[in-house]
Design an enzyme around this catalytic site. Structure first.
Site, PDB file in Angstrom:
ATOM      1  N   LEU A  51      -1.706   0.071   6.997  1.00 23.41           N
ATOM      2  CA  LEU A  51      -1.445  -1.022   6.448  1.00 23.41           C
ATOM      3  C   LEU A  51      -1.500  -1.159   4.936  1.00 23.41           C
ATOM      4  CD1 LEU A  51      -3.477  -3.255   8.941  1.00 23.41           C
ATOM      5  CD2 LEU A  51      -1.113  -2.299   9.143  1.00 23.41           C
ATOM      6  N   ALA A  52      -0.147  -1.502   4.575  1.00 19.35           N
ATOM      7  CA  ALA A  52      -0.275  -1.510   2.991  1.00 19.35           C
ATOM      8  C   ALA A  52       0.603  -2.626   2.292  1.00 19.35           C
ATOM      9  CB  ALA A  52       0.317  -0.183   2.317  1.00 19.35           C
ATOM     10  N   ARG A 102      -7.140  -9.296  -6.175  1.00 20.66           N
ATOM     11  CA  ARG A 102      -8.370  -8.939  -7.179  1.00 20.66           C
ATOM     12  C   ARG A 102      -8.180  -7.847  -8.083  1.00 20.66           C
ATOM     13  NH1 ARG A 102     -13.733  -8.988  -4.120  1.00 20.66           N
ATOM     14  NH2 ARG A 102     -12.472  -8.364  -2.307  1.00 20.66           N
ATOM     15  N   GLY A 137     -16.082  -8.097   9.235  1.00 23.41           N
ATOM     16  CA  GLY A 137     -16.218  -8.502  10.606  1.00 23.41           C
ATOM     17  C   GLY A 137     -17.259  -7.698  11.567  1.00 23.41           C
ATOM     18  N   ASN A 184     -17.199  -4.039  11.120  1.00 22.35           N
ATOM     19  CA  ASN A 184     -15.665  -3.446  11.527  1.00 22.35           C
ATOM     20  C   ASN A 184     -15.129  -2.605  10.180  1.00 22.35           C
ATOM     21  OD1 ASN A 184     -13.199  -3.087  12.716  1.00 22.35           O
ATOM     22  ND2 ASN A 184     -12.373  -5.024  12.077  1.00 22.35           N
ATOM     23  N   ARG A 204       3.266  21.220 -17.816  1.00 22.55           N
ATOM     24  CA  ARG A 204       3.957  20.119 -17.374  1.00 22.55           C
ATOM     25  C   ARG A 204       4.771  20.712 -15.761  1.00 22.55           C
ATOM     26  NH1 ARG A 204       7.685  18.170 -21.759  1.00 22.55           N
ATOM     27  NH2 ARG A 204       8.124  16.749 -19.803  1.00 22.55           N
ATOM     28  N   LYS A 239       7.098  23.320 -19.875  1.00 22.19           N
ATOM     29  CA  LYS A 239       7.570  22.624 -18.830  1.00 22.19           C
ATOM     30  C   LYS A 239       8.708  23.505 -18.111  1.00 22.19           C
ATOM     31  CE  LYS A 239      11.151  20.665 -19.047  1.00 22.19           C
ATOM     32  NZ  LYS A 239      12.426  19.723 -19.147  1.00 22.19           N
ATOM     33  N   TYR A 262      17.045  20.684 -25.621  1.00 23.11           N
ATOM     34  CA  TYR A 262      17.764  19.392 -25.332  1.00 23.11           C
ATOM     35  C   TYR A 262      18.546  18.928 -26.548  1.00 23.11           C
ATOM     36  CZ  TYR A 262      17.817  14.390 -24.253  1.00 23.11           C
ATOM     37  OH  TYR A 262      18.126  12.800 -23.990  1.00 23.11           O
ATOM     38  N   SER A 268      11.141  36.933 -37.661  1.00 22.21           N
ATOM     39  CA  SER A 268      10.304  35.434 -37.624  1.00 22.21           C
ATOM     40  C   SER A 268      11.168  34.372 -38.354  1.00 22.21           C
ATOM     41  CB  SER A 268       8.916  35.610 -38.209  1.00 22.21           C
ATOM     42  OG  SER A 268       9.120  36.374 -39.611  1.00 22.21           O
TER      43      SER A 268
HETATM   44  C1  UD1 Z   1     -10.328  -6.755   7.644  1.00 20.95           C
HETATM   45  C2  UD1 Z   1     -10.934  -7.073   9.095  1.00 20.95           C
HETATM   46  C3  UD1 Z   1     -12.538  -7.065   9.096  1.00 20.95           C
HETATM   47  C4  UD1 Z   1     -12.937  -5.798   8.505  1.00 20.95           C
HETATM   48  C5  UD1 Z   1     -12.439  -5.751   7.028  1.00 20.95           C
HETATM   49  C6  UD1 Z   1     -12.764  -4.365   6.449  1.00 20.95           C
HETATM   50  C7  UD1 Z   1      -9.154  -8.308   9.947  1.00 20.95           C
HETATM   51  C8  UD1 Z   1      -8.985  -9.890  10.782  1.00 20.95           C
HETATM   52  N1  UD1 Z   1     -10.242  -8.348   9.407  1.00 20.95           N
HETATM   53  O1  UD1 Z   1     -10.712  -7.988   6.732  1.00 20.95           O
HETATM   54  O2  UD1 Z   1     -12.944  -7.252  10.214  1.00 20.95           O
HETATM   55  O3  UD1 Z   1     -14.363  -5.864   8.420  1.00 20.95           O
HETATM   56  O4  UD1 Z   1     -10.790  -5.452   7.262  1.00 20.95           O
HETATM   57  O5  UD1 Z   1     -12.311  -4.017   5.266  1.00 20.95           O
HETATM   58  O6  UD1 Z   1      -8.720  -7.409  10.431  1.00 20.95           O
HETATM   59  N2  UD1 Z   1      -2.877  -6.201   5.378  1.00 20.95           N
HETATM   60  C9  UD1 Z   1      -1.422  -6.065   5.506  1.00 20.95           C
HETATM   61  N3  UD1 Z   1      -0.924  -7.540   6.125  1.00 20.95           N
HETATM   62  C10 UD1 Z   1      -1.532  -8.860   6.252  1.00 20.95           C
HETATM   63  C11 UD1 Z   1      -3.057  -8.641   6.015  1.00 20.95           C
HETATM   64  C12 UD1 Z   1      -3.508  -7.463   5.573  1.00 20.95           C
HETATM   65  O7  UD1 Z   1      -0.822  -5.276   5.372  1.00 20.95           O
HETATM   66  O8  UD1 Z   1      -0.772  -9.449   6.340  1.00 20.95           O
HETATM   67  C13 UD1 Z   1      -3.397  -4.886   5.069  1.00 20.95           C
HETATM   68  C14 UD1 Z   1      -4.095  -5.032   3.449  1.00 20.95           C
HETATM   69  O9  UD1 Z   1      -3.230  -4.597   2.667  1.00 20.95           O
HETATM   70  C15 UD1 Z   1      -5.330  -4.124   3.619  1.00 20.95           C
HETATM   71  C16 UD1 Z   1      -5.760  -4.276   5.057  1.00 20.95           C
HETATM   72  O10 UD1 Z   1      -4.576  -4.754   5.875  1.00 20.95           O
HETATM   73  O11 UD1 Z   1      -5.099  -3.013   3.609  1.00 20.95           O
HETATM   74  C17 UD1 Z   1      -6.808  -5.313   5.585  1.00 20.95           C
HETATM   75  O12 UD1 Z   1      -6.556  -6.442   4.999  1.00 20.95           O
HETATM   76  P1  UD1 Z   1      -7.611  -7.481   4.425  1.00 20.95           P
HETATM   77  O13 UD1 Z   1      -7.150  -8.790   4.016  1.00 20.95           O
HETATM   78  O14 UD1 Z   1      -8.322  -6.872   3.070  1.00 20.95           O
HETATM   79  O15 UD1 Z   1      -8.510  -7.786   5.428  1.00 20.95           O
HETATM   80  P2  UD1 Z   1     -10.138  -8.429   5.404  1.00 20.95           P
HETATM   81  O16 UD1 Z   1     -10.058  -9.645   5.043  1.00 20.95           O
HETATM   82  O17 UD1 Z   1     -10.909  -7.541   4.414  1.00 20.95           O
END
Ligand code: UD1
Ligand code: MG
Length: 454
Positions: free
Chosen positions: A13-14, A20, A145, A174, A320, A338, A374, A410
């Site tokens: 998930l990214a 922040r 969580g 969690n 490099r 390089k 270059y 040289s």
């Molecule tokens: C989540 C968990 C929480 C846990 C915590 C640990 C849920 C509902 N909650 O909360 O239980 O303790 O992580 O850090 O899952 N992301 C997406 N798409 C979205 C939302 C999030 O890709 O729509 C990705 C974020 O980029 C991140 C990860 O998911 O890498 C977690 O999302 P974040 O919003 O940080 O979840 P938390 O509120 O921290």
């Protein structure tokens, strides 16, 4: 039923904004250990030999996707157009997982320190449970969580925002990571709603939905340090400190000597052979390998480079990308290399730039020599053979080739190839003017005393 125990896929998930970080750069692209944050999660997942890798992108998707393609060309990116929650995010991987049968491991792109052992524990627990969450005992459970356990069964996860005071007292938290059969997980996610304090589709609803269907969930735990997620620049700096501390310790274990380890910085993929010595204030960017018994002297900066056994680099050297140093080669102070091969035992000891070049074995490149690679538009190659002696301050105007055993005088500007064994001199011939130095000097002194007299 098919035995899928050996197969797994990653869903990373990214897509989150990472607000922040207060940054225009997507959070998962901020560098940690010389590589984007997301590369750490990918590297952790790769220890499980996944047959498919899906990265869920959203915020800054284009930049994240092109970085991911470079980090792991086999990865598939799945867009999450709107960030509606972690459950919704995992669901976006459904198409990319089409035809895949086996377990999926969900990782977070902003959580870089998950160990191979932990992922193995997560997968092993799948033998007895349908859903396995990764938990940890939190020193300060705060907004994590909470995992609701009944014996070894995980009956539900409650987000801090939605928790009762009793639930908030639970210390088992969690991490967000989980392992489950891909098809099962996608089916369960389809049932997740968003009726909660955040109005998001929570991945954390999955265990309770599973339980209601007679499936079982459990949690395995890891050290809290592994679950460290990056949310702020201060946390990123702290993660860098932890990463470097760990890498330095690994280097010591592998037989690398460092006199001031706290001043040496490694990248995620730095590889250094035993009995290599690293002096203070050395920085390794990504893609560096150093063979055994080399010396990297103080204040050197290396990236994308390979250093052969017994080679000596620095002090104050810069390698490099594409710098390939043969065994026993010597790159001295204020030398930049390089995209160049430096042959076995060849020396470039002082004040030089060697780019787009190859230097043959045992050749000596004199102080101040530059490969003029270059022309303002194109880059050109310089090929120097073996046992060549290049005089100090030679300009090698590429494309140019110096044959084996050639020499240059040289101060030469070399614009034509030099055949093997020849000496090339390309500079104005010196003339000595009889007595002119003394005559000039007395004339100038006379002029000065005349000016003072006025
Ligand atoms: C989540 C968990 C929480 C846990 C915590 C640990 C849920 C509902 N909650 O909360 O239980 O303790 O992580 O850090 O899952 N992301 C997406 N798409 C979205 C939302 C999030 O890709 O729509 C990705 C974020 O980029 C991140 C990860 O998911 O890498 C977690 O999302 P974040 O919003 O940080 O979840 P938390 O509120 O921290
Ligand atoms: Mg988070």
């Amino acid at each position: 039923m098919q035995d899928n125990s050996g197969r797994c896929a990653l869903v990373i998930l990214a897509a989150g904004q990472g607000s922040r970080m207060n940054s225009d750069l997507p959070k998962v692209l901020h560098p940690l250990g010389g590589v984007p944050l997301v590369a750490h999660a990918i590297a952790a997942g790769l220890t499980q030999a996944p047959s498919r890798i899906v990265v869920v992108t959203g915020h800054g998707a284009e930049a994240v996707e092109s970085a991911v393609a470079e980090i792991e060309p086999a990865a598939i990116c799945a867009r999450q157009a709107e960030q509606l929650g972690t459950g919704h995010a995992v669901l976006q991987a459904k198409d990319a997982l089409e035809g895949f049968e086996g377990d999926v491991i969900v990782l977070y792109g902003d959580t870089p320190f998950i160990s191979e052992d932990t992922l193995e524990n997560l997968r092993a627990a799948r033998a007895t449970h349908d859903i396995v969450m990764l938990g940890f005992e939190a020193a300060d459970p705060g907004r994590y969580g909470r995992l609701i356990m009944e014996g070894e069964r995980l009956t539900g996860i409650v987000e801090a925002k939605d928790a009762t005071p009793e639930e908030l007292a639970i210390r088992l938290c969690n991490s967000g990571l989980l392992c489950a059969d891909a098809a099962t997980l996608m089916n369960l996610l389809a049932e997740v709603g968003n009726d909660n304090a955040s109005g998001e589709y929570y991945l954390t609803d999955v265990p309770a939905i599973a339980a209601a269907k007679g499936l079982t969930a459990t949690a395995v735990t890891c050290d809290e340090a592994e679950t460290l997620g990056i949310n702020t620049r201060a946390e990123l700096a702290e993660a860098e400190r932890l990463f470097q501390t760990r890498r330095r310790a690994e280097m010591f274990d592998n037989g690398v000597t460092m006199t001031a380890p706290e001043t040496v910085f490694f990248a995620l993929d730095t590889w250094i052979g035993g009995d290599t010595v690293i002096e203070p204030n050395v920085v390794f960017g990504p893609g560096v390998t150093v063979e055994n018994a080399a010396t990297i002297r103080a204040f050197s900066h290396l990236e994308g480079a390979h250093v052969g056994a017994g080679a000596i680099v620095g002090p104050y050297a810069r390698l490099r990308p594409g710098a390939e140093l043969g065994n026993g080669a010597r790159i001295g102070n204020f030398v930049e290399v390089k995209a160049a091969e430096i042959g076995e035992g060849a020396k470039v000891n002082h004040l030089s730039y060697i780019g787009d070049a190859s230097i043959g074995a045992r050749s000596n490149i004199g102080a101040g020599t530059i490969t003029c690679n270059y022309d303002g538009v194109f880059k050109h190659r310089t090929d120097v053979g073996a046992d060549v002696f290049v005089g100090s301050n030679t300009m090698l105007v590429a494309p140019v080739t110096l044959g084996d055993g050639a020499m240059t005088g040289s101060g030469s500007v070399i614009t034509r190839d030099v055949p093997p064994g020849d000496l090339a001199i390309g500079r104005a011939r010196q003339e000595n003017k009889d007595g002119l130095g003394a005559r000039m000097m007395s004339r100038l002194r006379a002029l000065k005393s005349k000016q003072k007299g006025h």
